[in-house]
Design an enzyme around this catalytic site. Structure first.
Site, PDB file in Angstrom:
ATOM      1  N   GLY A   1       0.833  -1.192   0.000  1.00 54.06           N
ATOM      2  CA  GLY A   1       0.000   0.000   0.000  1.00 54.06           C
ATOM      3  C   GLY A   1       0.869   1.243   0.000  1.00 54.06           C
TER       4      GLY A   1
ATOM      5  N   HIS B   1       4.196   1.743  19.043  1.00 57.29           N
ATOM      6  CA  HIS B   1       3.269   2.059  17.955  1.00 57.29           C
ATOM      7  C   HIS B   1       3.440   3.523  17.518  1.00 57.29           C
ATOM      8  CE1 HIS B   1      -0.771   0.588  16.148  1.00 57.29           C
ATOM      9  NE2 HIS B   1      -0.200   1.440  15.323  1.00 57.29           N
TER      10      HIS B   1
ATOM     11  N   SER C   1       4.581   5.907  12.857  1.00 51.46           N
ATOM     12  CA  SER C   1       3.855   6.868  12.018  1.00 51.46           C
ATOM     13  C   SER C   1       3.684   8.224  12.688  1.00 51.46           C
ATOM     14  CB  SER C   1       2.475   6.312  11.676  1.00 51.46           C
ATOM     15  OG  SER C   1       1.702   6.119  12.851  1.00 51.46           O
TER      16      SER C   1
ATOM     17  N   ARG D   1      -0.239  -4.071  12.030  1.00 54.45           N
ATOM     18  CA  ARG D   1      -1.121  -4.092  13.185  1.00 54.45           C
ATOM     19  C   ARG D   1      -0.841  -5.369  13.956  1.00 54.45           C
ATOM     20  NH1 ARG D   1      -2.361   0.592  13.092  1.00 54.45           N
ATOM     21  NH2 ARG D   1      -4.450   1.499  13.183  1.00 54.45           N
TER      22      ARG D   1
ATOM     23  N   ASP E   1       6.852  -2.526  16.051  1.00 57.72           N
ATOM     24  CA  ASP E   1       6.168  -1.291  16.427  1.00 57.72           C
ATOM     25  C   ASP E   1       4.727  -1.543  16.842  1.00 57.72           C
ATOM     26  OD1 ASP E   1       6.143   1.621  16.642  1.00 57.72           O
ATOM     27  OD2 ASP E   1       4.824   1.611  14.885  1.00 57.72           O
TER      28      ASP E   1
ATOM     29  N   PRO F   1      -2.453  -8.641  -7.283  1.00 58.38           N
ATOM     30  CA  PRO F   1      -1.134  -8.317  -7.846  1.00 58.38           C
ATOM     31  C   PRO F   1      -1.222  -7.470  -9.096  1.00 58.38           C
ATOM     32  CG  PRO F   1      -1.247 -10.623  -7.229  1.00 58.38           C
ATOM     33  CD  PRO F   1      -2.643 -10.092  -7.111  1.00 58.38           C
TER      34      PRO F   1
END
Length: 318
Positions: free
Chosen positions: A149, A279, A282, A231, A255, A173
């Site tokens: 992504g 976490h 970002s 996640r 993370d 794909p």
């Protein structure tokens, strides 16, 4: 139009939104417990919401219930804390891509930590030992990105800048810039045999829960470095712990975890060959402003009846 800004710190976000859209009614909410009552009282058209505490206590029912807003703008990229929703009733957008470059820097900082043996250098410094050593370059190594992504694509760009071979997976794909090979997730066992570095950046959905498990750890190269910015739940925690203890993985930067904050008695804290971060891959000083900028742009689109950016498909989960 009525908008609720739901975040732990709302003052700057509200000011930014008011500057961009002085024509709307804005309310602020700084807790999970107060949001349901505010939604009932305000009947907002939209709620801009940042998850800032435990997923288990997030007030998803209030947002998605009968009196919830028509539009939920998730301030981050993950939407697993919302559960499932009816897209015919509620539009959900996220801020995917806003922190992609920062997360890519986190990933490569982690790769370099292990490739340059920063921990070993630090130990030598503490002992005042002058011990020559060989550096291990990233150039020529193979990087596998699980999830191509926004973040995965940003990591691929840096991978090419370092002279790495890049491979990746995505549910559907298709060619991706800076990625030498793009495959379906079903190819992971074969791809993991080739990778020197593995980056996990796929959303947590039903099809990706426990996607990375013992079956993949068993076929990974000795000394592989793993970085997880996805996640908690995409990687099977027990299998990862076993792989790290048994030396199947050379190092890992984690993370995200299934339980956050990571409990003080977690065995992960005891391992010498991992980096743990709360976490925050970002999170950077301009993140919240960038996320709010995207919301402001989408709000203009909403008012004009134009398609919104970053609409999330509740079936696919992204």
């Amino acid at each position: 139009m009525k908008v609720i800004v739901h975040a732990q710190e709302t003052e700057a976000l509200v000011a930014q939104l008011r500057d961009a859209h002085p024509d709307i009614h804005i309310s602020a909410c700084q807790t999970y417990t107060d949001l349901p009552a505010m939604i009932e009282t305000e009947s907002p058209d939209a709620v801009y919401s940042i998850r800032f505490d435990s997923t288990s206590t997030y007030p998803a029912d209030a947002l998605l219930g009968p009196g919830g807003p028509d539009w939920i703008a998730v301030g981050g990229s993950g939407i697993d804390h919302l559960g499932h929703w009816d897209s015919a009733k509620t539009t959900v957008t996220n801020a995917a891509g806003v922190a992609a470059e920062m997360m890519a820097e986190y990933a490569f900082g982690s790769f370099l930590h292990f490739s340059l043996d920063i921990s070993g250098l630090q130990r030598d410094k503490e002992r005042r030992v002058w011990a020559s050593r060989l550096m291990s370059p990233l150039r020529g190594k193979t990087l596998l990105i699980i999830g191509l992504g926004h973040t995965g694509s940003a990591i691929a760009r840096l991978g090419k800048a370092f002279g790495m071979k890049t491979m990746g997976t995505r549910a559907r794909p298709a060619p991706v810039p800076n990625v030498d090979e793009v495959h379906a997730p079903g190819e992971l066992p074969r791809l993991c045999q080739q990778a020197d570095y593995v980056l996990v950046s796929t959303p947590l959905v039903a099809s990706t829960r426990n996607l990375v498990d013992a079956s993949l750890f068993d076929v990974m190269k000795p000394g592989v470095v793993l970085v997880d910015v996805s996640r908690g739940g995409v990687i099977n925690s027990k299998d990862l712990l076993d792989a790290l203890r048994q030396g199947k993985i050379g190092g890992a930067a984690l993370d995200v975890f299934e339980t956050e904050p990571l409990p003080a008695d977690s065995a992960f804290w005891e391992l010498p060959n991992i980096l743990i971060s709360p976490h925050c891959s970002s999170v950077f000083a301009e993140w919240d402003a960038a996320s709010m900028n995207l919301f402001c742009e989408n709000l203009t689109r909403w008012q004009k009846g134009e398609p919104l950016k970053n609409i999330v498909d509740p079936v696919r989960g992204y």
